[in-house]
Design an enzyme around this catalytic site. Structure first.
Site, short mmCIF file in Angstrom:
data_model
loop_
_atom_site.label_atom_id
_atom_site.label_comp_id
_atom_site.label_asym_id
_atom_site.label_seq_id
_atom_site.Cartn_x
_atom_site.Cartn_y
_atom_site.Cartn_z
N CYS A 79 5.77 -6.33 -12.94
CA CYS A 79 6.34 -5.83 -13.26
C CYS A 79 7.70 -5.70 -12.83
O CYS A 79 8.44 -6.86 -13.44
CB CYS A 79 6.41 -3.59 -12.63
SG CYS A 79 7.23 -2.30 -13.11
N HIS A 167 0.98 -3.03 -14.75
CA HIS A 167 0.67 -2.72 -13.36
C HIS A 167 -1.23 -2.60 -13.73
O HIS A 167 -1.53 -1.71 -14.38
CB HIS A 167 0.79 -1.26 -12.89
CG HIS A 167 1.45 -1.20 -12.47
ND1 HIS A 167 2.81 -1.63 -10.97
CD2 HIS A 167 3.71 -0.92 -12.53
CE1 HIS A 167 4.22 -1.59 -10.74
NE2 HIS A 167 4.43 -1.46 -12.08
N GLU A 169 -3.12 -3.04 -11.52
CA GLU A 169 -3.37 -2.24 -9.72
C GLU A 169 -4.46 -1.15 -10.19
O GLU A 169 -4.82 -0.89 -9.31
CB GLU A 169 -3.29 -2.79 -9.11
CG GLU A 169 -1.62 -2.48 -8.66
CD GLU A 169 -0.37 -2.98 -9.52
OE1 GLU A 169 -0.03 -2.72 -9.15
OE2 GLU A 169 -0.53 -3.81 -10.47
N SER A 221 -12.67 3.82 21.75
CA SER A 221 -12.72 5.72 21.45
C SER A 221 -13.69 6.50 20.38
O SER A 221 -13.99 7.61 20.30
CB SER A 221 -11.19 5.24 20.16
OG SER A 221 -12.10 4.72 18.55
N GLY A 222 -14.91 5.37 20.25
CA GLY A 222 -15.53 6.12 19.38
C GLY A 222 -15.44 5.78 17.73
O GLY A 222 -16.77 6.50 17.14
N GLY A 223 -14.60 5.18 17.22
CA GLY A 223 -14.06 5.72 15.81
C GLY A 223 -14.68 4.61 15.25
O GLY A 223 -14.97 3.09 16.08
N ASP A 225 -13.24 1.91 14.26
CA ASP A 225 -12.18 0.36 14.22
C ASP A 225 -12.84 -0.20 15.46
O ASP A 225 -12.53 -1.28 15.51
CB ASP A 225 -10.94 0.48 14.30
CG ASP A 225 -10.64 0.58 12.48
OD1 ASP A 225 -11.64 1.03 11.79
OD2 ASP A 225 -9.72 1.73 12.61
N SER A 226 -13.03 0.99 16.47
CA SER A 226 -12.85 0.10 17.62
C SER A 226 -14.69 -0.68 17.76
O SER A 226 -14.39 -1.55 18.89
CB SER A 226 -12.34 0.83 19.15
OG SER A 226 -12.72 2.19 18.87
#
Length: 509
Positions: A79, A167, A169, A221-223, A225-226
Site C-alpha cells: 500500500c 493488503h 495480511e 502474577s499467576g498469568g 506471561d510471567s
C-alpha cells in the site's frame, strides 16, 4: 541467530498483522519504526514496507532511504510502501477518483511472476487507499491489476523489489497468505524453521550465556506471561531464580492460594507475600484511575524491593514483557499517548539498581501460549484470561475499599465459574465484573433496596489490540445475574457491557 524479515512501520493499523502472518509461516520477523531502522546484517533475508495513514504526497510523509537495500535484499512494499517505492523511482501517485476501501478482485496476473505463484487470476484482495499509482516508468513491470487499479502490483525490473496496492495480511485477501509465502520462501529464501521448539532452545542458551551464575528475581502474577518467563529462566539458571508472588488484596477470590498451589508442581522457587493492607492504605481516598495505578505500582515496587533485598547479591529483574508492549513503547511517533500506564513498561526506579531480563519480549500472546505448551506448562495457567496488573482496583470505579473488593470478588467468582460451567470460558479472550459507583432502587422480598450495580464485561480478541463484545447466551446471562443478586449482599442490579474496542477499552479504567 535466526534468519529474519524486517518490517518497516510507517504507522499502519495493520503492521502488527503483517508480523503475525509472517510468524504463522514459521519465519521470525521484527517491526521497526521507519525512523529507527536497524543495521542490516547477514541474518536479514528481506524487508517489508508497511502501509500508512499518510499520503506519499504530504510534505511530512514518512521517508526512508531504501536505495542501499534495493539490489541487496528483496523488498515488498504494501500500500503506502508500494506508492512510496513508485514515487521515488520516477512514478506518479495521485488521489484516487473515489477512495478504494474494501474487497476487489484481480483481473490480470502475470503468471510467470514468482510473487503470484498459485494465486488465481480472479483472486479477492482487500484495498484501503486514498491514492493511486497513476504512472510508472519503463523499469517497472505491472504484474497484477483490478478493473479499477491498473497498477495493483509491480516489480522493479532487474531487482527483487515488489509493490502491491492491496493488503495481503488481512483475511479478506483470500490468497494473501500464499502471496506472502511466495515472497518470504521463494523470493527471500527463508527456511521456515522458527518454531516454539527452536525459540526455547535458542532462548535458554542465550539466557545461560547472558546471566551466567547471577541471581534473578521475578514477580509472578499467576498469568501466562510471567509463568512462561519463569519456566524459561528456571530451565536456564535453576535455583538462581527467585520468584515472588505478592498478594495486593486486589486479586480474584482465593487466587493467592490457588496460584501458589499451582506453582508447587512446577519446581519453581516461589515466595508468597501478603501485602494487602499496604495496598489498601495507599489507595484510601483515591478515585482517579491513573492515581490508583501509580499508587499500586509504587507500593508493588516497595514490597518487591523489600523482598528482593532478602536475596543476597541479586543482579537481575525478570519480567514477562511481550512484544506488543515493546512495539507500543517505541511507536512511529515516539512513545504512544498515555491511554493508561502499563505495569511492565517504563523502566525501574534507580534505587533498585537491577538489570532487566525479558525472555518473551519478541513474542505475541498466542506465541507465548504455544511456547508454554511446548514447555509442558499446565493448561489451567496457559488458558487463563489476561488480568490487569492493578487487578480489581481498576474494576472498582471510584475509591477502593476492602469491603468493595470483597463484594466484587464474590460477584466475579460467580461470573467466571458460570462461564466455565457453561463451556464458554475458553471462547472468551477476557472477562470480568466491574463495580460501579452507582446505586439503584430494587425490591427484595417485601423490602425496597438501594444498592450497587455490577457490570459484566466479556470480549473476544486475538491479541487485545482490538476487541468485540461477546454474544453470551441470554440464558447464561440470566443465570449469572440471578446468582449474583441472590448471593452477593450489596448488589441488586447486573448489567452487561456491549461496547467494542475501539472506541471503548477492555477495562473501564
Amino acid at each position: 541467530m535466526p534468519e529474519k524479515i524486517l518490517i518497516l512501520d510507517f504507522g499502519s493499523q495493520f503492521t502488527q498483522l503483517i508480523a503475525r502472518r509472517v510468524r504463522e509461516l514459521n519465519i521470525y520477523c521484527e517491526i521497526h519504526p521507519y525512523n529507527h531502522f536497524p543495521e542490516v546484517d547477514s541474518t536479514v533475508k528481506g524487508i517489508i514496507l508497511s502501509g500508512s495513514p499518510y499520503s506519499v504526497r504530504q510534505e511530512d510523509a514518512p521517508q526512508f532511504d531504501f536505495k542501499p537495500y534495493h539490489k541487496q535484499l528483496p523488498i515488498l512494499g504494501v500500500c503506502y510502501g508500494a506508492q512510496y517505492l513508485a514515487q521515488h523511482n520516477g512514478g506518479e501517485v495521485q488521489p484516487s477518483s473515489t477512495r478504494e476501501y474494501g474487497r476487489a478482485n484481480l483481473q490480470y496476473i502475470n503468471e510467470a511472476s514468482p510473487l503470484f505463484k498459485e494465486v488465481p487470476s480472479s483472486s479477492q484482495v482487500w484495498m484501503s487507499h486514498g491514492d493511486t499509482i497513476t504512472n510508472i516508468t519503463d523499469n517497472f513491470e505491472i504484474i497484477a491489476s483490478t478493473d479499477t487499479v491498473k497498477v495493483a502490483a509491480y516489480q522493479i525490473k532487474g531487482s527483487q523489489t515488489y509493490g502491491i496496492q492491496f493488503h495481503p495480511e488481512v483475511t479478506h485477501s483470500l490468497d494473501g497468505k500464499q502471496l506472502l509465502q511466495n515472497f518470504l520462501v521463494d523470493i527471500c529464501g527463508c527456511h521456515q524453521e522458527w518454531t516454539s521448539e527452536s525459540f526455547i532452545e535458542t532462548t535458554i542458551a542465550g539466557l545461560k550465556e547472558k546471566l551466567g551464575d547471577d541471581k534473578v528475581v521475578l514477580g509472578l502474577s499467576g498469568g501466562v506471561d510471567s509463568s512462561v518467563a519463569a519456566v524459561l529462566l528456571h530451565q536456564a539458571i535453576g535455583k538462581n531464580l527467585y520468584c515472588i508472588f505478592v498478594d495486593n488484596g486486589l486479586l480474584r477470590k482465593d487466587e493467592f492460594e490457588s496460584v501458589l498451589d499451582s506453582y508447587k508442581h512446577m519446581g519453581l522457587n516461589v515466595r508468597g507475600i501478603d501485602a494487602k493492607q499496604r495496598f489498601y492504605d495507599a489507595l484510601a481516598g483515591l478515585t482517579d484511575p491513573e492515581k490508583k495505578r501509580k499508587a499500586i505500582g509504587r507500593v508493588f515496587i516497595e514490597v518487591f524491593d523489600d523482598a528482593a533485598h532478602e536475596v543476597q547479591d541479586v543482579k537481575w529483574l525478570g519480567q514477562g514483557t511481550i512484544y506488543p508492549d515493546v512495539i507500543e513503547s517505541v511507536s512511529v511517533k515516539g512513545p504512544s499517548a498515555t491511554i493508561k500506564s502499563h505495569h511492565n513498561v517504563g523502566g525501574l526506579p534507580d534505587f533498585m539498581k537491577l538489570k532487566v531480563v525479558e525472555p518473551l519480549n519478541t513474542l505475541f500472546k498466542d506465541e507465548v501460549r504455544r511456547v508454554g505448551r511446548t514447555l509442558g506448562i499446565d493448561d489451567n495457567i496457559l488458558g487463563r484470561h489476561p488480568f490487569p496488573g492493578p487487578g480489581l482496583a481498576i474494576r472498582i470505579l471510584g475509591e477502593v475499599t476492602p469491603e468493595k473488593v470483597a463484594i466484587l470478588q464474590q460477584a466475579d467468582a460467580i461470573y467466571i465459574n458460570n462461564l466455565r460451567q457453561g463451556g464458554v470460558y475458553d471462547k472468551v479472550w477476557q472477562a470480568g465484573a466491574i463495580y460501579l459507583p452507582v446505586q439503584s432502587v430494587g425490591v427484595m422480598g417485601d423490602e425496597r433496596t438501594y444498592e450497587n450495580v455490577v457490570c459484566l464485561r466479556a470480549v473476544e480478541s486475538l491479541d487485545g489490540m482490538t476487541a468485540d463484545w461477546c454474544h453470551l447466551p441470554y440464558e447464561l446471562l440470566a443465570k449469572i445475574s440471578n446468582e449474583i443478586i441472590n448471593n452477593v449482599k450489596g448488589i441488586n442490579r447486573v448489567v452487561y457491557d456491549i461496547s467494542s474496542k475501539p472506541p471503548a477499552t477492555i477495562e473501564w479504567e
